[in-house]
Design an enzyme around this catalytic site. Structure first.
Site, short mmCIF file in Angstrom:
data_model
loop_
_atom_site.label_atom_id
_atom_site.label_comp_id
_atom_site.label_asym_id
_atom_site.label_seq_id
_atom_site.Cartn_x
_atom_site.Cartn_y
_atom_site.Cartn_z
N ASP A 151 -31.88 6.99 12.99
CA ASP A 151 -32.62 6.17 13.95
C ASP A 151 -33.09 6.99 15.16
O ASP A 151 -32.60 6.82 16.26
CB ASP A 151 -31.74 4.98 14.38
CG ASP A 151 -32.54 3.88 15.06
OD1 ASP A 151 -33.78 3.97 15.07
OD2 ASP A 151 -31.91 2.94 15.59
N HIS A 169 -36.35 2.72 15.23
CA HIS A 169 -36.63 1.28 15.11
C HIS A 169 -37.47 0.75 16.28
O HIS A 169 -37.87 -0.41 16.26
CB HIS A 169 -35.34 0.47 14.91
CG HIS A 169 -34.55 0.18 16.15
ND1 HIS A 169 -33.51 0.96 16.57
CD2 HIS A 169 -34.64 -0.83 17.04
CE1 HIS A 169 -33.00 0.45 17.68
NE2 HIS A 169 -33.67 -0.65 17.98
N GLN A 218 -29.87 -5.48 23.68
CA GLN A 218 -31.29 -5.54 23.33
C GLN A 218 -32.16 -5.03 24.48
O GLN A 218 -32.01 -5.46 25.61
CB GLN A 218 -31.69 -6.98 23.00
CG GLN A 218 -31.52 -7.36 21.54
CD GLN A 218 -30.23 -6.89 20.93
OE1 GLN A 218 -30.20 -5.87 20.28
NE2 GLN A 218 -29.15 -7.61 21.17
N GLY A 219 -33.06 -4.14 24.17
CA GLY A 219 -33.93 -3.57 25.20
C GLY A 219 -33.47 -2.20 25.68
O GLY A 219 -34.21 -1.49 26.34
N ASP A 220 -32.23 -1.86 25.35
CA ASP A 220 -31.72 -0.53 25.70
C ASP A 220 -31.99 0.47 24.59
O ASP A 220 -31.84 1.68 24.78
CB ASP A 220 -30.22 -0.58 25.95
CG ASP A 220 -29.87 -1.31 27.24
OD1 ASP A 220 -30.59 -1.13 28.23
OD2 ASP A 220 -28.87 -2.05 27.24
N SER A 221 -32.35 -0.02 23.42
CA SER A 221 -32.57 0.83 22.26
C SER A 221 -33.46 2.02 22.58
O SER A 221 -34.42 1.89 23.33
CB SER A 221 -33.24 0.05 21.14
OG SER A 221 -32.29 -0.67 20.45
#
Ligand code: ARG
Length: 264
Positions: A123, A78, A210-213
Site C-alpha cells: 500500500d 489506496h 479515516q483521512g490519515d491514510s
C-alpha cells in the site's frame, strides 16, 4: 476492515469519551473552552507545533503524505486510482492549518501506484509535483532496524471512529510497535506480515483513522533525525482496544520506491 475510505478531511484519532472528559475537565477548572480547543487531543494526541513535521502534506482526495523528494510525495496506494498522468491532486504543504493563507499548494503531474497493488499489502504510491516544494523531506527506512519502538503519526483525519469529520489542524500522536504475532491475535491472516507493520496500545485510545491514510509513521534514527517506517494503511475501526492500526512496512519497499521515484 476500513481500507479504501479516504475522506475529505482527517486527523489523528482520539476517543470521543476521552475528548468529552478533557472538555469536562477544562470546564471544571474554569478554563475557557476556546474555539482553539476544538479538536481536543487526548490519550497521547496533541496538535502539532508549527514546522514540527515540515515534510507532512495533505492531499486533496482526503489523504496524508510525506515529502520524499522536493517534488515527490509518498502516500498510500489506496489513496490513488492507478498510475499515469494525473493533474487532479492538490498537495497542501508548509502549514498545520489547512485553510491557512500561507499554505503552499501544488498540483500533481503523475502518479505511480505500487506495481501489483491489489488491495492486499503493497500500500504505497508516489505523486510527482508540478514544481518542487522547498521544505525538508522525510527519508525512508531502508532496513528493518527501526521497525520497533515508539512511532509518531500525524494527520488531518477523523478524531473518532464513527461520524468523524476530520480536523483542519494537523494532529499528532505516538503509538508503540506491535509485533506481527500479536497483531495477528485480532487480524489473523488478513495481516500481510512482510508488507505491513502494526502499532497501537493494547487498551486502544490512540490511533490513526479515516483521512490519515497515506501519511507517514516515523521515529528518530540513531542520528536523531526523523525516519519514515510506515504509511497509514488500514485497520478495523479506529483506536479500539486490542486492534492495532496497520501501516505499510516501508523498509520492505524502500528500494522499489527509490527506483520508482527516480523514474517518475
Ligand atoms: N484507510 C484509512 C484512510 O483511508 C486509514 C485507516 C487507518 N485506520 C486505523 N485504525 N489506523 O484514511
Amino acid at each position: 476492515m476500513t481500507h479504501i475510505a479516504p475522506r475529505r478531511r482527517g486527523l489523528t484519532a482520539v476517543k470521543r469519551v476521552a475528548a468529552a472528559g478533557a472538555v469536562a475537565l477544562a470546564v471544571a477548572s474554569l478554563e475557557p473552552v476556546t474555539a482553539q480547543a476544538a479538536p481536543v487531543p487526548v490519550v497521547g494526541g496533541t496538535p502539532a507545533a508549527q514546522n514540527e513535521f515540515p515534510f507532512m502534506v495533505h492531499l486533496s482526495m482526503g489523504c496524508g503524505g510525506a515529502l520524499y523528494k522536493k517534488d515527490v510525495v509518498l502516500t498510500a496506494a489506496h489513496c490513488v486510482r492507478g498510475s499515469g498522468n494525473n493533474t487532479r491532486i492538490t498537495v497542501t504543504a508548509g502549514v498545520n492549518e489547512l485553510n491557512s493563507s500561507s499554505a503552499i499548494k501544488v498540483r500533481s503531474t503523475k502518479v505511480k501506484q505500487a506495481p501489483g497493488y491489489d488491495g492486499t499489502g503493497k500500500d504505497w504510491a508516489l505523486i510527482k509535483l508540478a514544481r518542487p516544494i522547498n521544505l525538508p523531506t522525510l527519508k525512508i527506512a531502508t532496513n528493518t532496524r527501526y521497525n520497533r519502538g515508539v512511532f509518531t503519526v500525524a494527520g488531518w483525519g477523523d478524531t473518532k471512529e464513527d461520524g468523524g469529520t476530520g480536523s483542519n489542524k494537523l494532529l499528532k500522536a505516538t503509538v508503540p510497535y506491535v509485533p506481527d504475532s500479536q497483531c495477528k491475535w485480532h487480524y489473523g491472516n488478513r495481516l500481510t506480515p512482510k508488507d505491513e507493520l502494526c502499532a497501537g496500545y493494547p487498551q486502544g485510545g490512540v490511533d490513526t483513522c479515516q483521512g490519515d491514510s497515506g501519511g507517514p509513521m516515523f521515529r528518530k534514527d540513531d542520528a536523531d533525525r526523523w525516519i519514515q517506517v510506515g504509511i497509514v494503511s488500514w485497520g478495523d475501526g479506529c483506536a479500539r482496544p486490542g486492534v492495532p492500526g496497520i501501516y505499510t512496512q516501508v523498509s520492505t519497499f524502500a528500494s522499489v520506491i527509490s527506483r520508482a521515484a527516480s523514474a517518475l
